[in-house]
Write a protein that holds these residues in place. Structure first.
Motif, PDB file in Angstrom:
ATOM      1  N   THR A 157       0.785  -1.480   0.303  1.00  0.00           N
ATOM      2  CA  THR A 157      -0.040  -0.102  -0.207  1.00  0.00           C
ATOM      3  C   THR A 157       0.773   1.178   0.520  1.00  0.00           C
ATOM      4  N   PRO A 158       0.480   2.241  -0.431  1.00  0.00           N
ATOM      5  CA  PRO A 158       1.311   3.677  -0.395  1.00  0.00           C
ATOM      6  C   PRO A 158       2.062   3.667   0.669  1.00  0.00           C
ATOM      7  N   GLU A 159       1.279   3.510   1.885  1.00  0.00           N
ATOM      8  CA  GLU A 159       1.927   3.609   3.635  1.00  0.00           C
ATOM      9  C   GLU A 159       2.771   2.599   3.525  1.00  0.00           C
ATOM     10  N   GLN A 160       2.919   1.631   3.478  1.00  0.00           N
ATOM     11  CA  GLN A 160       3.454   0.262   3.574  1.00  0.00           C
ATOM     12  C   GLN A 160       4.883   0.937   2.144  1.00  0.00           C
ATOM     13  N   GLN A 161       4.358   0.945   1.221  1.00  0.00           N
ATOM     14  CA  GLN A 161       5.750   1.629   0.195  1.00  0.00           C
ATOM     15  C   GLN A 161       6.081   2.618   1.118  1.00  0.00           C
ATOM     16  N   GLN A 162       5.874   4.244   1.514  1.00  0.00           N
ATOM     17  CA  GLN A 162       6.752   4.924   2.273  1.00  0.00           C
ATOM     18  C   GLN A 162       7.686   4.200   3.787  1.00  0.00           C
ATOM     19  N   ALA A 163       7.257   3.321   4.561  1.00  0.00           N
ATOM     20  CA  ALA A 163       7.845   2.482   5.767  1.00  0.00           C
ATOM     21  C   ALA A 163       8.885   2.070   4.699  1.00  0.00           C
ATOM     22  N   ALA A 164       8.780   1.015   3.733  1.00  0.00           N
ATOM     23  CA  ALA A 164       9.715   0.292   2.912  1.00  0.00           C
ATOM     24  C   ALA A 164      10.780   1.338   2.636  1.00  0.00           C
ATOM     25  N   ASN A 165      10.689   2.839   2.133  1.00  0.00           N
ATOM     26  CA  ASN A 165      11.626   3.447   2.078  1.00  0.00           C
ATOM     27  C   ASN A 165      12.364   3.869   3.182  1.00  0.00           C
ATOM     28  N   ASP A 166      10.999   4.091   3.939  1.00  0.00           N
ATOM     29  CA  ASP A 166      11.864   4.609   5.332  1.00  0.00           C
ATOM     30  C   ASP A 166      13.053   4.099   5.999  1.00  0.00           C
ATOM     31  N   LEU A 167      12.635   2.442   5.717  1.00  0.00           N
ATOM     32  CA  LEU A 167      13.422   1.283   6.835  1.00  0.00           C
ATOM     33  C   LEU A 167      14.507   1.656   5.368  1.00  0.00           C
ATOM     34  N   MET A 168      14.805   1.163   4.200  1.00  0.00           N
ATOM     35  CA  MET A 168      15.629   1.311   3.579  1.00  0.00           C
ATOM     36  C   MET A 168      16.868   2.974   4.283  1.00  0.00           C
ATOM     37  N   GLN A 169      16.266   3.627   4.470  1.00  0.00           N
ATOM     38  CA  GLN A 169      17.157   5.357   5.067  1.00  0.00           C
ATOM     39  C   GLN A 169      17.592   4.389   5.997  1.00  0.00           C
ATOM     40  N   SER A 170      17.283   4.087   7.257  1.00  0.00           N
ATOM     41  CA  SER A 170      16.967   4.344   8.710  1.00  0.00           C
ATOM     42  C   SER A 170      17.991   2.952   9.552  1.00  0.00           C
ATOM     43  N   ILE A 171      17.587   2.231   8.556  1.00  0.00           N
ATOM     44  CA  ILE A 171      18.395   0.456   9.455  1.00  0.00           C
ATOM     45  C   ILE A 171      19.033   0.131   7.584  1.00  0.00           C
ATOM     46  N   TYR A 172      20.076   0.309   7.324  1.00  0.00           N
ATOM     47  CA  TYR A 172      20.662   0.435   5.494  1.00  0.00           C
ATOM     48  C   TYR A 172      20.137  -0.938   5.041  1.00  0.00           C
ATOM     49  N   VAL A 173      19.156  -1.620   4.443  1.00  0.00           N
ATOM     50  CA  VAL A 173      18.652  -2.424   3.499  1.00  0.00           C
ATOM     51  C   VAL A 173      18.275  -2.318   2.684  1.00  0.00           C
ATOM     52  N   ASP A 174      17.751  -3.012   0.983  1.00  0.00           N
ATOM     53  CA  ASP A 174      18.040  -3.221   0.406  1.00  0.00           C
ATOM     54  C   ASP A 174      16.025  -3.197   0.298  1.00  0.00           C
ATOM     55  N   ARG A 175      16.032  -2.305  -1.442  1.00  0.00           N
ATOM     56  CA  ARG A 175      14.425  -2.866  -1.448  1.00  0.00           C
ATOM     57  C   ARG A 175      13.480  -4.041  -1.637  1.00  0.00           C
ATOM     58  N   PHE A 176      13.746  -4.624  -1.659  1.00  0.00           N
ATOM     59  CA  PHE A 176      13.978  -6.423  -1.114  1.00  0.00           C
ATOM     60  C   PHE A 176      13.537  -6.314   0.265  1.00  0.00           C
ATOM     61  N   LEU A 177      14.442  -6.224   0.696  1.00  0.00           N
ATOM     62  CA  LEU A 177      14.285  -6.983   2.151  1.00  0.00           C
ATOM     63  C   LEU A 177      13.800  -5.850   3.209  1.00  0.00           C
ATOM     64  N   ALA A 178      13.071  -4.393   2.441  1.00  0.00           N
ATOM     65  CA  ALA A 178      12.732  -3.040   2.649  1.00  0.00           C
ATOM     66  C   ALA A 178      11.379  -3.883   2.720  1.00  0.00           C
ATOM     67  N   THR A 179      11.195  -4.525   1.273  1.00  0.00           N
ATOM     68  CA  THR A 179       9.498  -4.683   1.434  1.00  0.00           C
ATOM     69  C   THR A 179       9.157  -6.022   1.839  1.00  0.00           C
ATOM     70  N   LEU A 180      10.091  -7.016   2.645  1.00  0.00           N
ATOM     71  CA  LEU A 180      10.087  -8.469   3.248  1.00  0.00           C
ATOM     72  C   LEU A 180       9.440  -7.310   4.633  1.00  0.00           C
ATOM     73  N   LEU A 181      10.125  -6.720   5.233  1.00  0.00           N
ATOM     74  CA  LEU A 181       9.752  -6.178   6.858  1.00  0.00           C
ATOM     75  C   LEU A 181       8.741  -5.241   6.578  1.00  0.00           C
ATOM     76  N   ALA A 182       7.898  -4.477   5.511  1.00  0.00           N
ATOM     77  CA  ALA A 182       7.119  -3.936   5.117  1.00  0.00           C
ATOM     78  C   ALA A 182       5.999  -4.846   5.100  1.00  0.00           C
ATOM     79  N   GLN A 183       5.771  -5.887   4.640  1.00  0.00           N
ATOM     80  CA  GLN A 183       4.712  -6.672   4.609  1.00  0.00           C
ATOM     81  C   GLN A 183       4.650  -7.312   6.018  1.00  0.00           C
ATOM     82  N   ARG A 184       5.730  -7.515   6.939  1.00  0.00           N
ATOM     83  CA  ARG A 184       5.567  -7.745   8.131  1.00  0.00           C
ATOM     84  C   ARG A 184       4.919  -6.587   9.104  1.00  0.00           C
TER      85      ARG A 184
END
Length: 578
Positions: free
Chosen positions: A22-49
Motif C-alpha cells: 500500500t502507499p503507507e507500506q511503500q513509504q515505510a519500506a522507503n524509510d527502512l531503506m534509509q534508517s536501517i540500511y537495507v535494500d529494497r527487497f529486504l525493506a519490502t519483506l519487512l513492510a509486508q510484516r
C-alpha cells in the motif's frame, strides 16, 4: 478408473503473490531503506510484516522480554492467582492436568516443574489417549477425589468439560482452566477460566498455546507473590517446543517467547530436552522447523504408542543417564509410530483411489476400525499432501468412531464439523485441526453431510495447493549480506514464514544431477548473475525440461549449505514452471 480433476490438480501449484505494498507500506519500506540500511527487497519483506520504522524494526530484530503483556489483562487471571496462592498457603493437594499431545505434556512439565521447587503437595495427571480420550475425563475426577486433591489446574484442555467440572464441584474439587481452544456456548463452572479466545477476554494476544496460557498464570503468580521470574524463564525451552509443535502463529507474544525459547533450547536446555535433541541426531542450532519435525513427533509418540506420562517424565528428568534411557525408549515409540503412519497412509490413499465417489469428492472422510488411533491425525495430513482437501480419518475406540480432522488453507474445518453436531458426541479444535467422536453407525451419514457442507463452501482454488510468494527477486540481489539480514527475521513459522521468492527467465548452467533417483540439483543463472546451486526434492522428473534450454521460472527459499566446513548459499526449490 477416471482420474479425478482434483487429483490432477495436485501436480499444479498456485503461486500466490502477496499484494503490492500500500502507499503507507511503500513509504515505510522507503524509510527502512534509509534508517536501517537495507535494500529494497529486504525493506519490502519487512513492510509486508508491518515493520514500519526504526523502532518497530528494533523490536522485531531484537525482541525483549519486556514486550510480554501484563498477565493480569487476561480475564479471570486475578481470581486464578488468588485460588492457586490460597491452595498453597493452606497446604491443599494440587493436581496439574494436561492433554497427551506436545502442547499438553510440555505444559505439565513447565507448570509442575516450576511449582515443585516451591511446593510439594502436588502431582500431575495425563489422560490415556485410548482409555480416557481428550479433555478432562471421568476417571481423572475419580482419581483426584480418591487421592484427596481439592484443586485441579488444566493445561491445553478443559474449556469444553462443562459436565465434568460441574461434577467435580459437587465433590469439593475446584478447577482452574488454562486453555487456548475455542470455547463452546457455555463455560465450565470453574473458579477461573483462562482462555484468550473467550469473547469477554480483552487480553491483547489471542494465539498463545496451552503451555503459553499456563506460563502466563505462573507469570502472574510470581508477580503477585514477589517471586523471582528467572526460575520461570528457565523453562522457556519447553514453551518454544509447544509453540512450534502446535503450529500457532509466531507473531506478537509468541514470537518473543519463541525467540528466547530457542536461545534456551540451543544453550542450556533442560536435561530431558537435551537427551531428546541427542537421540534426534541434531548437532547444530535448532530452529522452529527442527522442533516441529525432530522433537515434536518424538514427544507425541509416547502418547500415541504407549502413554504420554512417559514424555512428561522425560521432560522433568534431572538425571542425565535416566534422561538418555527415557529418550531412547521414546525414540523407539517414534519408530513404531512411523511404521503405523506409513502403513495406514498407504491404506487410506488406496481407499480413495479405488472409490470413484471418494476420488471425486471435495472432502475425505475415511473409517477403518483397526487403524491406530495415535496416528490418525498424521495420516490425515499425509492424505492432504496427495488430495488437497479437508480430511477426517476415523478409527474405532471404546466402541465409538474417533477421528482427527485436518484442513487446507482458507477453509475452517472446525465450523464444518460444528454443522454436523447432531451426528456427533463430542468435538473440539481449531480452524485447521479438530478432533471428534461419534457413534459408528453415524459414520456414513456424517461423511455425506460433511461432504455437502464442504462442497457448498469450499472455493475451487482452495482445492489446489498454493505457494505464497513474498516477492519477485532478481538472482543478483542474493548475497551473503542479504541472507544475513533475512536470517535475523527468524524465528520463522506461521505468521512469519521463511520468505519465498520467485524469479523468472532463468536458465540452467551445465547439466543437472539426479540424486537418489528422486531429487535434482543444478546451477541456475539469470542474465548476468553468477550461478547459484538449486536443489529440488522430488523433482527428478524435471530433467528433460531443464535440458531443453528453455527459460523457466523458479519459486524457492534461500538457504545456507554447510558442506565439509564450506558455507555457500543455495536455492531450495518449491516449484518450477516452464
Amino acid at each position: 478408473m477416471e482420474i479425478s480433476p482434483y487429483l490432477c490438480a495436485m501436480n499444479e501449484k498456485r503461486w500466490i503473490r502477496k499484494p503490492e505494498l500500500t502507499p503507507e507500506q511503500q513509504q515505510a519500506a522507503n524509510d527502512l531503506m534509509q534508517s536501517i540500511y537495507v535494500d529494497r527487497f529486504l525493506a519490502t519483506l519487512l513492510a509486508q510484516r508491518n515493520i514500519k520504522n526504526f523502532e518497530s524494526a528494533k523490536d522485531f530484530f531484537r525482541p525483549e522480554l519486556s514486550q510480554l503483556h501484563d498477565p493480569f489483562l487476561m480475564q479471570d487471571m486475578s481470581v486464578a492467582v488468588e485460588r492457586l496462592s490460597q491452595a498453597m498457603a493452606q497446604g491443599e493437594k494440587i493436581l496439574i492436568y494436561g492433554d497427551y499431545d506436545v502442547d499438553g505434556t510440555t505444559s505439565v512439565a513447565l507448570f509442575y516443574g516450576f511449582l515443585r521447587k516451591i511446593y510439594d503437595k502436588l502431582d500431575y495427571y495425563i489422560p490415556d489417549r485410548y482409555a480416557e480420550g481428550y479433555g478432562v475425563s471421568w476417571q481423572s475426577i475419580d482419581w483426584a477425589q480418591e487421592h484427596g486433591f481439592s484443586l485441579i489446574v488444566t493445561l491445553d484442555c478443559g474449556i469444553k468439560s462443562v459436565d465434568k467440572v460441574t461434577e467435580a464441584r459437587h465433590r469439593g474439587i475446584d478447577f482452574i482452566i488454562c486453555d487456548h481452544h475455542r470455547p463452546g456456548a457455555d463455560l465450565p463452572p470453574a473458579v477461573a477460566v483462562l482462555d484468550p479466545k473467550r469473547e469477554d477476554c480483552l487480553y491483547p494476544y489471542k494465539e498463545l498455546t496451552g503451555c503459553g496460557v499456563g506460563f502466563k498464570l505462573l507469570h502472574a503468580f510470581c508477580l503477585h507473590n514477589g517471586h523471582d521470574l528467572e526460575p520461570l524463564l528457565n523453562h522457556l525451552d519447553l514453551l518454544v517446543v509447544s509453540i512450534a509443535a502446535d503450529i500457532v502463529p509466531i507473531t506478537g507474544e509468541n514470537r518473543v517467547l519463541a525467540y528466547f525459547g530457542l536461545q534456551r533450547l540451543n544453550t542450556t536446555p533442560c536435561v530431558g530436552v537435551k537427551a531428546l535433541i541427542q537421540v534426534a541426531g541434531f548437532s547444530s542450532a535448532l530452529d522452529i522447523t527442527n522442533v516441529v519435525f525432530g522433537l515434536g513427533p518424538r514427544i507425541n509418540a509416547a502418547g500415541r504408542i504407549k502413554h504420554a506420562r512417559e514424555a512428561v517424565r522425560l521432560l522433568l528428568c534431572d538425571d542425565e543417564q535416566d534422561a538418555q534411557d527415557f529418550a531412547l525408549e521414546i525414540n523407539k515409540h517414534n519408530l513404531s509410530r512411523r511404521t503405523f503412519d506409513s502403513t495406514m497412509t498407504e491404506e487410506a490413499l488406496a481407499m480413495i483411489q479405488n472409490d470413484t465417489w471418494l476420488a471425486d469428492a471435495k472432502s475425505t472422510v475415511l473409517f477403518k476400525e483397526d487403524w491406530h488411533k495415535g496416528v490418525i491425525g498424521i495420516v490425515a495430513s499425509r492424505c492432504i499432501e496427495h488430495f488437497h482437501r479437508p480430511t477426517i480419518i476415523l478409527t474405532q475406540s471404546n466402541g465409538k468412531a474417533a477421528g482427527s480432522a485436518r484442513s487446507v488453507p482458507g477453509f475452517d474445518v472446525y465450523e464444518a464439523i460444528e454443522e454436523c453436531a447432531e451426528l456427533l458426541e463430542q468435538f473440539g479444535g481449531h480452524t485447521f485441526a479438530a478432533g471428534l467422536t461419534l457413534p459408528v453407525e453415524n459414520v456414513d451419514a456424517f461423511r455425506q453431510k460433511f461432504e455437502e457442507i464442504v462442497s457448498s463452501r469450499i472455493l475451487p482454488e482452495q482445492l489446489i495447493p498454493r505457494i505464497e510468494v513474498d516477492l519477485e527477486l532478481e538472482l543478483s540481489a542474493i548475497s551473503p549480506k542479504f541472507y544475513k539480514v533475512m536470517r535475523q527475521m527468524a524465528p520463522f513459522g506461521p505468521g512469519n514464514m521463511t520468505p519465498v521468492f520467485a524469479t523468472h527467465g532463468v536458465h540452467v548452467a551445465g547439466r543437472p544431477t539426479i540424486m537418489k533417483e528422486k531429487h535434482i540439483k543444478f546451477e541456475v543463472f539469470q542474465g548476468d548473475s553468477p550461478p547459484y546451486t538449486a536443489v529440488g526434492f522430488g523433482m527428478a522428473h524435471l530433467y528433460p525440461d531443464l535440458m531443453s534450454g528453455k527459460p523457466f521460472s523458479i519459486c524457492y527459499c534461500v538457504e545456507e549449505n554447510n558442506f565439509r566446513g564450506k558455507q555457500s548459499l543455495q536455492l531450495y526449490l518449491k516449484d518450477v514452471k516452464f
